[in-house]
Design an enzyme around this catalytic site. Sequence first.
Site, PDB file in Angstrom:
ATOM      1  CG  HIS A  51       2.967  -3.350   8.831  1.00 49.58           C
ATOM      2  ND1 HIS A  51       2.468  -2.409   9.711  1.00 49.58           N
ATOM      3  CD2 HIS A  51       1.936  -3.621   7.979  1.00 49.58           C
ATOM      4  CE1 HIS A  51       1.216  -2.136   9.407  1.00 49.58           C
ATOM      5  NE2 HIS A  51       0.875  -2.856   8.360  1.00 49.58           N
ATOM      6  CG  HIS A  87       0.423  -3.995   4.726  1.00 49.35           C
ATOM      7  ND1 HIS A  87      -0.406  -4.590   5.651  1.00 49.35           N
ATOM      8  CD2 HIS A  87       0.892  -5.013   3.946  1.00 49.35           C
ATOM      9  CE1 HIS A  87      -0.443  -5.904   5.430  1.00 49.35           C
ATOM     10  NE2 HIS A  87       0.336  -6.173   4.404  1.00 49.35           N
ATOM     11  CG  ASP A 123      -2.485   0.859   5.215  1.00 50.68           C
ATOM     12  OD1 ASP A 123      -1.605  -0.011   5.034  1.00 50.68           O
ATOM     13  OD2 ASP A 123      -3.400   0.715   6.052  1.00 50.68           O
ATOM     14  CG  HIS A 124       0.881   1.118   8.220  1.00 46.37           C
ATOM     15  ND1 HIS A 124       0.667   1.365   9.554  1.00 46.37           N
ATOM     16  CD2 HIS A 124      -0.218   0.433   7.786  1.00 46.37           C
ATOM     17  CE1 HIS A 124      -0.499   0.857   9.915  1.00 46.37           C
ATOM     18  NE2 HIS A 124      -1.045   0.286   8.853  1.00 46.37           N
ATOM     19  CG  HIS A 126      -1.068  -7.129   9.758  1.00 46.72           C
ATOM     20  ND1 HIS A 126      -2.405  -7.245   9.392  1.00 46.72           N
ATOM     21  CD2 HIS A 126      -0.604  -6.011   9.140  1.00 46.72           C
ATOM     22  CE1 HIS A 126      -2.726  -6.238   8.594  1.00 46.72           C
ATOM     23  NE2 HIS A 126      -1.646  -5.484   8.418  1.00 46.72           N
ATOM     24  CG  ASP A 135      -2.208  -2.355  10.624  1.00 45.77           C
ATOM     25  OD1 ASP A 135      -2.361  -1.328  11.319  1.00 45.77           O
ATOM     26  OD2 ASP A 135      -2.381  -2.364   9.382  1.00 45.77           O
ATOM     27  CG  HIS A 167      -5.958   0.807  10.565  1.00 47.55           C
ATOM     28  ND1 HIS A 167      -6.242   1.368   9.342  1.00 47.55           N
ATOM     29  CD2 HIS A 167      -4.842   0.050  10.381  1.00 47.55           C
ATOM     30  CE1 HIS A 167      -5.346   0.951   8.450  1.00 47.55           C
ATOM     31  NE2 HIS A 167      -4.487   0.144   9.066  1.00 47.55           N
TER      32      HIS A 167
END
Length: 256
Positions: A57, A59, A61-62, A115, A134, A172
């Site tokens: 996805h 975001h 942090d990915h 999400h 996530d 995570h």
Amino acid sequence: MGALDIVLLPCLTDNYCVILHEPETGETAAIDAPSAAAIKAALAERGWRLNHLYITHHHTDHTGGIEELKAFYGMPVTGPEAEADRIPGLTQGVTAKSELSFAGHPIQVLETPGHTLGHITYYFPNDGIVFTGDTLFSLGCGKIFEGDPRMMWESLSKIAALPGETNIYCGHEYTLNNARFALTIEPENEALKVRAAEVEALRASGKPTLPTTIGLEMATNPFLRPQSRPIQARLGMLGAPDWEVFSRIRQLKNKA
């Protein structure tokens, strides 16, 4: 093909990247790119070169490491077609209808919105592995940022329908916090008590709590257990639809 070598790589504060290596062909892939530096170091240490990157996805942090990795390795980047305009460097957008494989290992794409609206999950059926990003965490699930509770429940249900022995890698390391919350939702769950103790010990030793399995999550993860009578009774929701019970659990976790 033989078994994949799997490296669970901690990145940033609590993210994971998963590196996959096919020893027979020498091909290497990564699931998500939280940190280019961490991924490049892990590959260099093993003498591997990144041949493909799969994104769950949009975001950051990915996706934050995509452009640096692409500039260095020149590999293709696969991710959700629905989020193509939000993922830098994406070269192939995919949906549940897409046919994918890595080094001869088939990959099924599950569309798991909630999400984010375009979130996807990668399932390797021949290897018994699923990468849930996530959407599903060990003893938890992702926050619902872009979808709604019913959508998220339907996404989790797709993952829960996979074979019980399937190994789950998520995005995570949240399991310890999730375990403590889960015990407030279903404290009488003996399997959950055992799992929570294992998680405490693993984290105290600095070890990851992944992979988990579909079977273990079905037995212990309250977000997959809205049909549990004790959970429904504790929430005052006996007989309520599963997605509504799930929604209430998610609301409580948001406040925890």
